[in-house]
Design a protein around this motif. Structure first.
Motif, PDB file in Angstrom:
ATOM      1  N   LYS A 108       5.977  -2.837 -11.231  1.00 27.07           N
ATOM      2  CA  LYS A 108       6.327  -4.395 -11.203  1.00 27.07           C
ATOM      3  C   LYS A 108       5.709  -5.089 -10.164  1.00 27.07           C
ATOM      4  CE  LYS A 108      10.401  -4.914  -8.156  1.00 27.07           C
ATOM      5  NZ  LYS A 108      11.652  -5.367  -8.058  1.00 27.07           N
ATOM      6  N   TYR A 109       4.872  -4.506  -9.304  1.00 26.14           N
ATOM      7  CA  TYR A 109       4.503  -5.093  -8.002  1.00 26.14           C
ATOM      8  C   TYR A 109       2.873  -5.362  -8.354  1.00 26.14           C
ATOM      9  CZ  TYR A 109       8.507  -3.820  -5.470  1.00 26.14           C
ATOM     10  OH  TYR A 109       9.704  -3.683  -5.220  1.00 26.14           O
ATOM     11  N   ASN A 110       2.460  -6.649  -8.060  1.00 28.04           N
ATOM     12  CA  ASN A 110       1.052  -6.957  -8.236  1.00 28.04           C
ATOM     13  C   ASN A 110       0.329  -6.557  -6.847  1.00 28.04           C
ATOM     14  OD1 ASN A 110       1.334  -7.909 -10.908  1.00 28.04           O
ATOM     15  ND2 ASN A 110       2.010  -9.849 -10.054  1.00 28.04           N
TER      16      ASN A 110
ATOM     17  N   GLU B 209      14.073  -0.311  -3.662  1.00 28.62           N
ATOM     18  CA  GLU B 209      13.462  -1.318  -4.405  1.00 28.62           C
ATOM     19  C   GLU B 209      14.049  -2.818  -3.864  1.00 28.62           C
ATOM     20  OE1 GLU B 209      12.761  -2.986  -8.872  1.00 28.62           O
ATOM     21  OE2 GLU B 209      14.003  -1.016  -8.698  1.00 28.62           O
ATOM     22  N   SER B 210      15.274  -2.775  -3.617  1.00 30.04           N
ATOM     23  CA  SER B 210      15.749  -3.920  -2.845  1.00 30.04           C
ATOM     24  C   SER B 210      15.245  -4.150  -1.652  1.00 30.04           C
ATOM     25  CB  SER B 210      17.336  -4.162  -2.774  1.00 30.04           C
ATOM     26  OG  SER B 210      17.873  -4.985  -2.220  1.00 30.04           O
ATOM     27  N   PHE B 211      15.106  -3.401  -0.845  1.00 30.61           N
ATOM     28  CA  PHE B 211      14.623  -3.513   0.591  1.00 30.61           C
ATOM     29  C   PHE B 211      13.125  -4.018   0.424  1.00 30.61           C
ATOM     30  CE2 PHE B 211      13.427  -0.981   4.734  1.00 30.61           C
ATOM     31  CZ  PHE B 211      13.552  -2.311   5.541  1.00 30.61           C
ATOM     32  N   ILE B 212      12.271  -3.259  -0.415  1.00 30.48           N
ATOM     33  CA  ILE B 212      10.805  -3.788  -0.446  1.00 30.48           C
ATOM     34  C   ILE B 212      10.836  -5.048  -0.977  1.00 30.48           C
ATOM     35  CG2 ILE B 212       8.576  -3.398  -1.775  1.00 30.48           C
ATOM     36  CD1 ILE B 212       9.702  -0.369  -1.462  1.00 30.48           C
ATOM     37  N   ASP B 213      11.611  -5.439  -1.933  1.00 28.62           N
ATOM     38  CA  ASP B 213      11.550  -6.766  -2.655  1.00 28.62           C
ATOM     39  C   ASP B 213      11.537  -7.841  -1.608  1.00 28.62           C
ATOM     40  OD1 ASP B 213      11.080  -5.884  -5.245  1.00 28.62           O
ATOM     41  OD2 ASP B 213      13.288  -6.236  -5.783  1.00 28.62           O
ATOM     42  N   ARG B 214      12.688  -7.695  -0.517  1.00 26.49           N
ATOM     43  CA  ARG B 214      13.051  -8.691   0.334  1.00 26.49           C
ATOM     44  C   ARG B 214      11.956  -8.947   1.051  1.00 26.49           C
ATOM     45  NH1 ARG B 214      18.084 -10.731  -0.261  1.00 26.49           N
ATOM     46  NH2 ARG B 214      18.184 -11.432   2.009  1.00 26.49           N
ATOM     47  N   LEU B 215      11.429  -7.552   1.662  1.00 30.15           N
ATOM     48  CA  LEU B 215      10.114  -7.403   2.691  1.00 30.15           C
ATOM     49  C   LEU B 215       8.971  -8.314   1.943  1.00 30.15           C
ATOM     50  CD1 LEU B 215      10.236  -3.711   3.730  1.00 30.15           C
ATOM     51  CD2 LEU B 215      10.486  -5.559   5.459  1.00 30.15           C
ATOM     52  N   LEU B 216       8.649  -8.100   0.811  1.00 30.28           N
ATOM     53  CA  LEU B 216       7.561  -8.745   0.300  1.00 30.28           C
ATOM     54  C   LEU B 216       7.852 -10.219   0.118  1.00 30.28           C
ATOM     55  CD1 LEU B 216       6.428  -6.487  -2.403  1.00 30.28           C
ATOM     56  CD2 LEU B 216       5.332  -6.811  -0.474  1.00 30.28           C
ATOM     57  N   GLU B 217       9.177 -10.883  -0.161  1.00 32.65           N
ATOM     58  CA  GLU B 217       9.356 -12.307  -0.232  1.00 32.65           C
ATOM     59  C   GLU B 217       9.084 -12.870   1.421  1.00 32.65           C
ATOM     60  OE1 GLU B 217      13.631 -12.102  -0.787  1.00 32.65           O
ATOM     61  OE2 GLU B 217      13.275 -11.618  -3.040  1.00 32.65           O
ATOM     62  N   SER B 218       8.975 -11.965   2.461  1.00 34.20           N
ATOM     63  CA  SER B 218       8.746 -12.659   3.908  1.00 34.20           C
ATOM     64  C   SER B 218       7.212 -12.487   4.062  1.00 34.20           C
ATOM     65  CB  SER B 218       9.572 -11.581   4.892  1.00 34.20           C
ATOM     66  OG  SER B 218      11.023 -11.854   4.716  1.00 34.20           O
ATOM     67  N   ASN B 219       6.433 -12.246   2.861  1.00 37.20           N
ATOM     68  CA  ASN B 219       4.970 -12.171   3.220  1.00 37.20           C
ATOM     69  C   ASN B 219       4.631 -11.117   3.951  1.00 37.20           C
ATOM     70  OD1 ASN B 219       3.684 -14.585   1.777  1.00 37.20           O
ATOM     71  ND2 ASN B 219       5.395 -15.550   2.656  1.00 37.20           N
TER      72      ASN B 219
ATOM     73  N   ASN C 153       0.785  -1.286  -0.025  1.00 40.39           N
ATOM     74  CA  ASN C 153       0.043  -0.160  -0.088  1.00 40.39           C
ATOM     75  C   ASN C 153       0.620   1.439  -0.088  1.00 40.39           C
ATOM     76  OD1 ASN C 153      -2.889  -1.069   0.690  1.00 40.39           O
ATOM     77  ND2 ASN C 153      -1.492  -2.129   2.050  1.00 40.39           N
ATOM     78  N   PHE C 154       0.928   2.213  -0.872  1.00 41.19           N
ATOM     79  CA  PHE C 154       1.428   3.323  -1.104  1.00 41.19           C
ATOM     80  C   PHE C 154       0.383   4.488  -0.588  1.00 41.19           C
ATOM     81  CE2 PHE C 154       3.103   0.687  -4.292  1.00 41.19           C
ATOM     82  CZ  PHE C 154       4.516   0.724  -3.960  1.00 41.19           C
ATOM     83  N   ILE C 155       0.948   5.348   0.378  1.00 42.75           N
ATOM     84  CA  ILE C 155       0.320   6.482   0.983  1.00 42.75           C
ATOM     85  C   ILE C 155       1.079   7.815   0.368  1.00 42.75           C
ATOM     86  CG2 ILE C 155      -0.738   7.473   3.115  1.00 42.75           C
ATOM     87  CD1 ILE C 155      -1.199   4.350   2.413  1.00 42.75           C
ATOM     88  N   ILE C 156       0.253   8.428  -0.272  1.00 43.17           N
ATOM     89  CA  ILE C 156       1.095   9.774  -1.127  1.00 43.17           C
ATOM     90  C   ILE C 156       0.503  11.007  -0.427  1.00 43.17           C
ATOM     91  CG2 ILE C 156       1.472  10.970  -3.389  1.00 43.17           C
ATOM     92  CD1 ILE C 156       2.561   7.976  -3.206  1.00 43.17           C
TER      93      ILE C 156
END
Length: 375
Positions: free
Chosen positions: A357-359, A329-339, A34-37
């Motif tokens: 790139k994110y679904n 981007e790398s940080f977010i990727d690894r967070l999402l890998e951890s569900n 979720n992105f909060i702008i």
């Protein structure tokens, strides 16, 4: 791959009332990202602050609860529906009044125990001030260890609470000796010391074992985030490594009686973090320290995954601060890998050019304390 019985904790509904400039907010976030702008002062960090209350029972911006209550209102309230499956659903609410009284409801059951609330929703937060974990006082690093222990080790919280009670009693006796110089208190002191030593050494062993458990995760993350550095992390238990706690207390008795407080024990414990023998606070840049903290926090989540099969809610405030595009981007990727369910704030969309790139994502706009979902 994680086992089928892995439980992804997610917030499926959030309601906030009278919290700073958020008068009334209701939204159904994505279980993924979720992105909060919003502009500075719009309320986006206040939204994360409210979610922080669910995981910690306190703000990350002020120590006074009344400071987050809207002007002319008597309280603030936060409600959420948390679920890890269709059957495992929790309806959780908290209300904090100006007089500091607290009401907590979990599936309709009332309680005033904050531990019952925060155990339901593991929350971590990463802000522009997160490098304080390294630069700040040892209490912040003890709190880092204790968060992980609270969520994975059932007997830890009782041990920690017992130690704090015994420490308070010990310090009261030391102050009494300081004022009265009454040496007849020695027998009473020995009685409390025996219990304090038992709980103190148990608490210290909890922390030492926990650090050993998460070090492989930390090292793997840092090899990815800071490959040019070799970070060494150890636990200082709060007294001389060559002594038992009982002997350390006895050695400091005269000094502590004079000062009126106990100077050794796990309440003085600390994480020692170095690069090539030099404290990282002196050898890493501000941006590098933030990535070090990112690696430490991510390790907590990964450990929680592996030990409890639960996931975490992660709050990432002001993603553009001191992190370049590749790092964030790398940080977010690894967070999402951890569900992890992610809530990320940014001032402008151009800080989020990588998000396509994110679904399974949602974007919310905040303006003058109002939140709306972008279609």
């Amino acid at each position: 791959m994680l086992a089928n019985h892995f439980k992804k904790v997610k917030l499926s509904k959030i309601q906030i009332q009278h919290f700073r400039n958020l008068e009334s907010v209701e939204l159904n976030p994505s279980e993924n990202i979720n992105f909060i702008i919003g502009k500075n002062g719009s309320g986006k960090s206040s939204f994360l602050e409210a979610l922080h209350y669910l995981g910690f029972g306190r703000s990350f911006r002020t120590s006074k609860h009344k400071n987050v209550i809207q002007y002319n209102e008597n309280n603030f309230s936060i409600f959420c529906i948390s679920q890890s499956s269709e059957k495992d659903v929790n309806k959780i609410g908290m209300l904090r009044n100006r007089d500091d009284s607290l009401q907590i409801s979990i599936n309709g059951n009332k309680t005033n125990k904050m531990s019952e609330l925060v155990s339901k929703i593991p929350v971590q937060i990463f802000t522009p001030q997160s490098s304080d974990l390294i630069l700040g006082s040892p209490s912040l690093r003890r709190r880092y260890l204790d968060w992980g222990l609270f969520h994975v080790e059932q007997s830890f919280i009782k041990c920690s609470q017992n130690y704090q009670k015994l420490l308070k009693q010990k310090n009261a006796l030391l102050r009494k000796i300081q004022i009265t110089n009454d040496q007849n208190l020695t027998a009473q002191m020995q009685f409390w010391d025996n219990q304090l030593v038992l709980e103190g050494e148990t608490l210290s062993n909890f922390r030492k074992s926990f650090l050993e458990s998460i070090l492989p995760h930390i090292n793997a993350n840092l090899s990815h985030f800071l490959p040019e550095f070799c970070i060494e992390i150890s636990y200082h238990r709060g007294w001389d490594k060559d002594l038992g706690l009982k002997q350390a207390i006895e050695n400091k008795h005269q000094k502590d009686s004079k000062n009126g407080y106990l100077s050794v024990g796990p309440h003085k414990g600390d994480l020692i973090i170095r690069h090539k023998g030099i404290d990282v606070s002196e050898s890493l840049s501000r941006g590098q320290l933030r990535m070090l903290v990112a690696g430490l926090q991510l390790a907590q989540i990964q450990h929680l995954n592996s030990k409890t099969k639960k996931s975490c809610i992660f709050l990432l405030d002001d993603i553009g601060a001191e992190l370049d595009d590749l790092k964030r981007e790398s940080f977010i990727d690894r967070l999402l890998e951890s569900n992890t369910q992610l809530f990320i704030t940014a001032i402008e969309k151009n800080q989020l050019q990588f998000i396509n790139k994110y679904n399974n994502k949602k974007m919310f706009h905040v303006e003058h304390g109002r939140m709306s979902e972008e279609n």
